[in-house]
Design an enzyme around this catalytic site. Structure first.
Site, PDB file in Angstrom:
ATOM      1  N   CYS A  62      21.298 -10.377 -61.410  1.00 36.99           N
ATOM      2  CA  CYS A  62      20.548  -9.527 -60.473  1.00 36.99           C
ATOM      3  C   CYS A  62      19.456 -10.281 -59.720  1.00 36.99           C
ATOM      4  CB  CYS A  62      19.963  -8.323 -61.205  1.00 36.99           C
ATOM      5  SG  CYS A  62      21.236  -7.246 -61.912  1.00 36.99           S
ATOM      6  N   HIS A  93      14.388  -5.584 -56.856  1.00 31.27           N
ATOM      7  CA  HIS A  93      15.770  -5.351 -57.269  1.00 31.27           C
ATOM      8  C   HIS A  93      15.934  -3.888 -57.661  1.00 31.27           C
ATOM      9  CE1 HIS A  93      19.488  -5.319 -59.387  1.00 31.27           C
ATOM     10  NE2 HIS A  93      18.941  -5.271 -60.577  1.00 31.27           N
ATOM     11  N   ASN A 127      22.675   0.321 -59.181  1.00 32.44           N
ATOM     12  CA  ASN A 127      22.345  -1.090 -59.373  1.00 32.44           C
ATOM     13  C   ASN A 127      23.544  -1.913 -58.912  1.00 32.44           C
ATOM     14  OD1 ASN A 127      21.891  -3.682 -60.337  1.00 32.44           O
ATOM     15  ND2 ASN A 127      21.002  -3.007 -62.265  1.00 32.44           N
TER      16      ASN A 127
END
Length: 331
Positions: free
Chosen positions: A95, A245, A275
């Site tokens: 990520c 993020h 996500n």
């Protein structure tokens, strides 16, 4: 598109439970046969068109879900975009991949290796998930986003000012797909491949220790953001838009709160896409552009935490951009 309502049919859960814990309303999932390279190609083509160029000197693809363990996916994407012969390679920081990719791109340009570069963040993360695991299926989605970077001066809109990167391998088991690599190669899984109850089969799926990830993510993203701000000569008050993020709305709120950045300067689109791993930040930036939240000269702070564990932040000023013709898209 998979909504929370769709997931209530598959799992013992509710829309309220998912929203309260993650802030997510819907996410997008690749069709069978669609690979990360397909997402990356589409996002890369859109970025090249937006920048008004047909080719660049290098292509960097941030991804944890390559089409194949070998070779890398970036060369295939470059070739499909009409840039056969152009240097292209993958960056895997999960990520944190897009921020790591930004640092890589800036380094290549500063070193004179490239005058301009295409950076793509793309992940088909749902292909790593155990379809029976409510805790991960409700969180992750698939997507791709891309930017073009070029050489220029520090006073120009679009200038990248400062980075901070870090990692801690002692935290590797927080975010992991245990099997399938050289530590536990695919051939060692063969005997359990058809048995959903075997540990070999279970270890082929993505796993995450959610509570520990939350704690470390808030700490590392906050600390890294402060370092990047200091290196850029900025304070939190200077930040026009905070783009973290998009893992969980509670993480975004916690980090922004620690930094002293008010909610109206925090970019949130995790509710619409979930996500999306390395695609998270570029999709959020596209959302901010299309919604009019980013304007030329705005000071932007990017930050992320991912598997490895890895983390990183970047301070930049926003260039003049037009909204994407199709709007921000998650595939």
């Amino acid at each position: 598109m998979v909504t929370n309502a769709d997931l209530t049919v598959r799992f013992d859960t509710s829309d309220e439970w998912i929203r309260t814990r993650t802030g997510i309303v819907k996410r997008h999932v690749v069709d069978r046969g669609t690979a990360t390279s397909d997402l990356a190609e589409r996002a890369g083509a859109a970025a090249l068109k937006a920048a008004g160029v047909r080719t660049v000197d290098a292509v960097v693809l941030a991804t944890t879900t390559p089409d194949h363990p070998c070779p890398g996916t970036a060369p295939m994407v470059a070739e499909r975009l009409g840039m056969s012969g152009t240097p292209a390679y993958d960056v895997n920081a999960v990520c944190s991949g897009f921020v790591y990719g930004m640092a890589t791109a800036a380094g290549l340009i500063a070193a004179g290796v490239a005058d301009d570069l295409l950076l793509i963040g793309a992940d088909s993360f749902t292909t790593l998930l155990n379809p029976h695991d409510r805790d991960t299926v409700t969180i992750f989605g698939d997507g791709a986003g891309a930017v073009v970077l070029r050489s220029g001066g520090p006073d120009e809109p679009g200038a990248v000012h400062a980075f901070d990167l870090g990692s801690d391998g002692a935290l590797a088991d927080l975010i992991m797909v245990p099997a399938g690599g050289s530590r536990r190669p695919p051939r060692a899984m063969a005997h359990g491949a058809d048995d959903a109850r075997s540990s070999a089969y279970d270890d082929a799926w993505f796993s995450m220790q959610g509570r520990a990830v939350y704690r470390h993510a808030v700490r590392r993203m906050t600390g890294s953001s402060r370092t990047a701000l200091r290196r850029a000569g900025w304070t939190a008050d200077d930040v026009d838009l905070f783009v973290g993020h998009q893992a969980n709305v509670r993480i975004l709120q916690a980090v922004a709160g620690e930094l002293g950045i008010p909610d109206d300067r925090v970019c949130v689109n995790v509710d619409q896409v979930g996500n999306t791993a390395a695609a998270s930040i570029p999709l959020a930036l596209a959302h901010a552009v299309s919604s009019g939240r980013l304007r030329e000269g705005d000071k932007v702070l990017l930050t992320a935490f991912g598997g490895g564990a890895t983390w990183g932040s970047c301070a930049l000023t926003w260039p003049k951009t037009d909204p994407p013709s199709e709007g921000p898209t998650s595939f």
